[in-house]
Design an enzyme around this catalytic site. Structure first.
Site, PDB file in Angstrom:
ATOM      1  N   SER A 105      -2.559  -2.647  -0.462  1.00 54.26           N
ATOM      2  CA  SER A 105      -1.895  -2.005  -1.373  1.00 54.26           C
ATOM      3  C   SER A 105      -1.266  -3.833  -0.341  1.00 54.26           C
ATOM      4  O   SER A 105      -1.514  -4.056   0.937  1.00 54.26           O
ATOM      5  CB  SER A 105      -1.197  -1.497  -0.950  1.00 54.26           C
ATOM      6  N   SER A 106       0.451  -4.186  -0.477  1.00 52.72           N
ATOM      7  CA  SER A 106       1.074  -4.981   0.081  1.00 52.72           C
ATOM      8  C   SER A 106       1.678  -4.012   0.929  1.00 52.72           C
ATOM      9  O   SER A 106       2.116  -5.190   2.190  1.00 52.72           O
ATOM     10  CB  SER A 106       2.202  -6.345  -1.246  1.00 52.72           C
ATOM     11  N   CYS A 107       1.875  -3.466   1.364  1.00 51.93           N
ATOM     12  CA  CYS A 107       2.111  -2.353   2.372  1.00 51.93           C
ATOM     13  C   CYS A 107       1.137  -2.488   3.968  1.00 51.93           C
ATOM     14  O   CYS A 107       1.649  -1.991   5.160  1.00 51.93           O
ATOM     15  CB  CYS A 107       2.170  -1.132   1.731  1.00 51.93           C
ATOM     16  N   TYR A 134      -0.229   5.921   5.520  1.00 55.04           N
ATOM     17  CA  TYR A 134      -1.155   4.822   3.938  1.00 55.04           C
ATOM     18  C   TYR A 134      -1.382   3.604   4.516  1.00 55.04           C
ATOM     19  O   TYR A 134      -3.042   2.989   3.699  1.00 55.04           O
ATOM     20  CB  TYR A 134       0.311   4.957   3.039  1.00 55.04           C
ATOM     21  N   LYS A 138      -5.275   2.225   4.644  1.00 56.31           N
ATOM     22  CA  LYS A 138      -5.300   1.212   3.550  1.00 56.31           C
ATOM     23  C   LYS A 138      -5.708  -0.746   4.593  1.00 56.31           C
ATOM     24  O   LYS A 138      -6.775  -0.985   3.680  1.00 56.31           O
ATOM     25  CB  LYS A 138      -4.106   0.488   3.408  1.00 56.31           C
ATOM     26  N   HIS A 181       8.897   4.214  -9.282  1.00 55.28           N
ATOM     27  CA  HIS A 181       8.536   3.040  -8.268  1.00 55.28           C
ATOM     28  C   HIS A 181       9.900   2.448  -9.232  1.00 55.28           C
ATOM     29  O   HIS A 181       9.714   2.739 -10.515  1.00 55.28           O
ATOM     30  CB  HIS A 181       7.518   2.313  -8.531  1.00 55.28           C
TER      31      HIS A 181
HETATM   32  N1  LIG Z   1       0.646   1.377  -8.519  1.00 55.19           N
HETATM   33  C1  LIG Z   1       1.307  -0.068  -7.932  1.00 55.19           C
HETATM   34  O1  LIG Z   1       2.083   0.002  -8.070  1.00 55.19           O
HETATM   35  C2  LIG Z   1       0.344  -0.425  -7.158  1.00 55.19           C
HETATM   36  C3  LIG Z   1       0.714  -1.285  -6.635  1.00 55.19           C
HETATM   37  C4  LIG Z   1      -0.236  -1.360  -5.366  1.00 55.19           C
HETATM   38  C5  LIG Z   1      -1.622  -1.145  -4.822  1.00 55.19           C
HETATM   39  N2  LIG Z   1      -2.162  -0.295  -5.701  1.00 55.19           N
HETATM   40  C6  LIG Z   1      -3.196   0.274  -5.155  1.00 55.19           C
HETATM   41  O2  LIG Z   1      -3.838   0.317  -6.556  1.00 55.19           O
HETATM   42  C7  LIG Z   1      -4.629   2.052  -5.687  1.00 55.19           C
HETATM   43  C8  LIG Z   1      -4.356   2.740  -7.708  1.00 55.19           C
HETATM   44  O3  LIG Z   1      -2.977   3.802  -6.954  1.00 55.19           O
HETATM   45  P1  LIG Z   1      -2.350   3.532  -8.794  1.00 55.19           P
HETATM   46  O4  LIG Z   1      -1.670   3.332  -9.040  1.00 55.19           O
HETATM   47  O5  LIG Z   1      -4.006   4.291 -10.280  1.00 55.19           O
HETATM   48  O6  LIG Z   1      -2.500   5.065  -8.474  1.00 55.19           O
HETATM   49  P2  LIG Z   1      -2.428   6.479  -9.215  1.00 55.19           P
HETATM   50  O7  LIG Z   1      -2.444   6.650 -10.608  1.00 55.19           O
HETATM   51  O8  LIG Z   1      -2.299   7.610  -8.152  1.00 55.19           O
HETATM   52  O9  LIG Z   1      -4.442   6.610  -8.893  1.00 55.19           O
HETATM   53  C9  LIG Z   1      -4.583   7.578  -8.155  1.00 55.19           C
HETATM   54  C10 LIG Z   1      -6.226   7.753  -8.548  1.00 55.19           C
HETATM   55  O10 LIG Z   1      -7.174   8.192  -7.815  1.00 55.19           O
HETATM   56  C11 LIG Z   1      -7.451   9.683  -7.867  1.00 55.19           C
HETATM   57  N3  LIG Z   1      -8.141  10.313  -6.684  1.00 55.19           N
HETATM   58  C12 LIG Z   1      -6.817  10.678  -5.695  1.00 55.19           C
HETATM   59  N4  LIG Z   1      -7.393  11.591  -5.000  1.00 55.19           N
HETATM   60  C13 LIG Z   1      -8.999  12.240  -5.014  1.00 55.19           C
HETATM   61  C14 LIG Z   1     -10.044  12.465  -4.675  1.00 55.19           C
HETATM   62  N5  LIG Z   1     -10.097  13.205  -3.446  1.00 55.19           N
HETATM   63  N6  LIG Z   1     -11.414  12.408  -5.021  1.00 55.19           N
HETATM   64  C15 LIG Z   1     -10.570  12.172  -6.639  1.00 55.19           C
HETATM   65  N7  LIG Z   1     -10.309  11.565  -7.059  1.00 55.19           N
HETATM   66  C16 LIG Z   1      -9.271  11.596  -6.259  1.00 55.19           C
HETATM   67  C17 LIG Z   1      -6.202  10.303  -8.727  1.00 55.19           C
HETATM   68  O11 LIG Z   1      -7.691  11.596  -9.434  1.00 55.19           O
HETATM   69  P3  LIG Z   1      -6.059  12.377  -9.623  1.00 55.19           P
HETATM   70  O12 LIG Z   1      -6.361  11.609 -11.258  1.00 55.19           O
HETATM   71  O13 LIG Z   1      -6.265  13.635 -10.488  1.00 55.19           O
HETATM   72  O14 LIG Z   1      -5.255  12.664  -9.434  1.00 55.19           O
HETATM   73  C18 LIG Z   1      -6.133   9.042  -9.703  1.00 55.19           C
HETATM   74  O15 LIG Z   1      -6.797   8.970 -10.674  1.00 55.19           O
HETATM   75  C19 LIG Z   1      -3.951   2.596  -4.774  1.00 55.19           C
HETATM   76  O16 LIG Z   1      -5.436   2.147  -4.265  1.00 55.19           O
HETATM   77  C20 LIG Z   1      -2.536   1.956  -4.275  1.00 55.19           C
HETATM   78  O17 LIG Z   1      -2.819   1.338  -3.729  1.00 55.19           O
HETATM   79  C21 LIG Z   1      -0.990   0.537  -6.572  1.00 55.19           C
END
Ligand SMILES: NC(=O)c1ccc[n+]([C@@H]2O[C@H](COP(=O)([O-])OP(=O)(O)OC[C@H]3O[C@@H](n4cnc5c(N)ncnc54)[C@H](OP(=O)(O)O)[C@@H]3O)[C@@H](O)[C@H]2O)c1
Length: 323
Positions: A105-107, A134, A138, A181
């Site tokens: 992530s950009s953080c 966090y 990362k 967000h």
């Molecule tokens: N969304 C953004 O704006 C954004 C921006 C920059 C970077 N990112 C990065 O992209 C990545 C994914 O983000 P996202 O937005 O897709 O997040 P998300 O929608 O919260 O999805 C995260 C997934 O990880 C699973 N997970 C978490 N802990 C787990 C565990 N212990 N065992 C099995 N599964 C687990 C969750 O399962 P459950 O469904 O069961 O909870 C969920 O399916 C992250 O690394 C994040 O930093 C996101």
């Protein structure tokens, strides 16, 4: 057939990667939900990789949350994210997975990094306090990939890469009224304003800060592009200890411009006001995506188009959430 494990396939990014990879007839996709496989459980992750003959991994699983969650559960944020990454990356290496893509992530960049933020800004200054746990996890994920490559790249033929997305939006987003967000939060507020015929919708802050937004389907396309890049080309544009790649849209918009666009997309006819007594945050946050552009990829989905798909998603998913 290439057998691909998507960790976090029910999340916003993982599900977008799944939608895209599912179109490829030469790919066999493997998924496990949290009840089937808790990724923080080292023994379970190891056993899963041992029995699965996986070729590639997209590591999109993480404990993710906003400022409130990061402040309230900092131990969980650092512990769970470190465990997920370490378990998956080590098990992948141990059981012969040659290609892995880690999502950060950009953080990860310092709070006061020069704008637009280049990959070289990593570890050059202090992080934003609220999401430091966090961000540290990362950064550790990037460093795990780099150091497994350094130690085992030649001997075992592994090639583990990292991508750092800017702010994402689109299908699968979180529309929670207090913990979402900016784009999903504004979609919800303008939608409610429209339904209730509200004469005005007030936006927190002056509206002048600028932010960059990338549609999650573009993020999925960029992830698959980076995973499949020829290793010579990838190495030409990265360094062993500076290997991550920014994924951004390439330009930013002010919050005021964004609010007008979302109001238009939703069909809200009232007035938009700005509450300058509320904090603005950093004036600008933009990724420098020139490394990715030089590697042959750039974003395609404009904010106007992307917001239409995001609002459709809200109408089917978001309005059923009661907060
Ligand atoms: N969304 C953004 O704006 C954004 C921006 C920059 C970077 N990112 C990065 O992209 C990545 C994914 O983000 P996202 O937005 O897709 O997040 P998300 O929608 O919260 O999805 C995260 C997934 O990880 C699973 N997970 C978490 N802990 C787990 C565990 N212990 N065992 C099995 N599964 C687990 C969750 O399962 P459950 O469904 O069961 O909870 C969920 O399916 C992250 O690394 C994040 O930093 C996101």
């Amino acid at each position: 057939m290439t057998k691909i494990f998507i960790a976090g396939h029910r999340g916003m990014v993982g599900s977008a990667i799944l939608r895209k990879l599912a179109l490829d007839p030469y790919v066999e996709i493997l998924t496990r939900n949290r009840t089937e496989l808790d990724l923080t459980n080292q023994a379970a992750v190891d056993a899963f990789f041992a029995e699965s003959s996986i070729d590639q991994v997209y590591l999109a699983a993480a404990k993710v949350g906003g400022i409130y969650a990061n402040n309230s559960y900092p131990a969980e944020f650092i512990y769970e994210n470190l465990m997920i990454e370490a378990n998956i990356i080590h098990a992948a290496f141990k059981h012969g997975v040659n290609k892995l893509l880690f999502l950060g992530s950009s953080c990860i960049y310092p709070k006061l990094a020069d704008q637009p933020m280049r990959e070289e800004a990593l570890l050059t200054g202090s992080l934003e306090c609220t999401n430091e746990p966090y961000a540290i996890a990362k950064i550790a994920g990037i460093k795990l990939c780099e150091n497994y490559n350094r130690q085992y790249g030649n001997s075992h033929g592994i090639d583990y890469r990292s991508v750092m997305p800017t702010n994402l939006y689109g299908p699968g987003d979180n529309y929670h009224p207090e913990n979402s967000h900016v784009i999903p939060a504004l979609i919800r507020r303008f939608h409610e304003g429209k339904i209730n015929d509200a004469p005005e919708v007030a936006i927190w802050g002056s509206g002048t800060p600028k932010r960059e937004f990338l549609h999650v389907d573009d993020m999925a396309a960029a992830s698959i592009h980076v995973m499949n890049l020829d290793s010579g080309l990838y190495q030409q544009h990265t360094q062993p200890m500076l290997s991550h790649i920014n994924v951004g849209y390439g330009s930013d918009v002010s919050i005021a411009e964004l609010a007008v666009l979302i109001g238009k997309t939703v069909g809200y006819k009232g007035k938009i006001t700005y509450d300058s007594s509320k904090p603005d945050g950093t004036p600008r946050k933009l990724m420098d995506s020139s490394r990715l552009n030089a590697l042959g990829w750039q974003a395609h989905i404009t904010l106007e188009e992307g917001l239409v798909s995001a609002y459709k998603d809200f109408l089917t998913a978001g309005t059923h959430l009661d907060g």
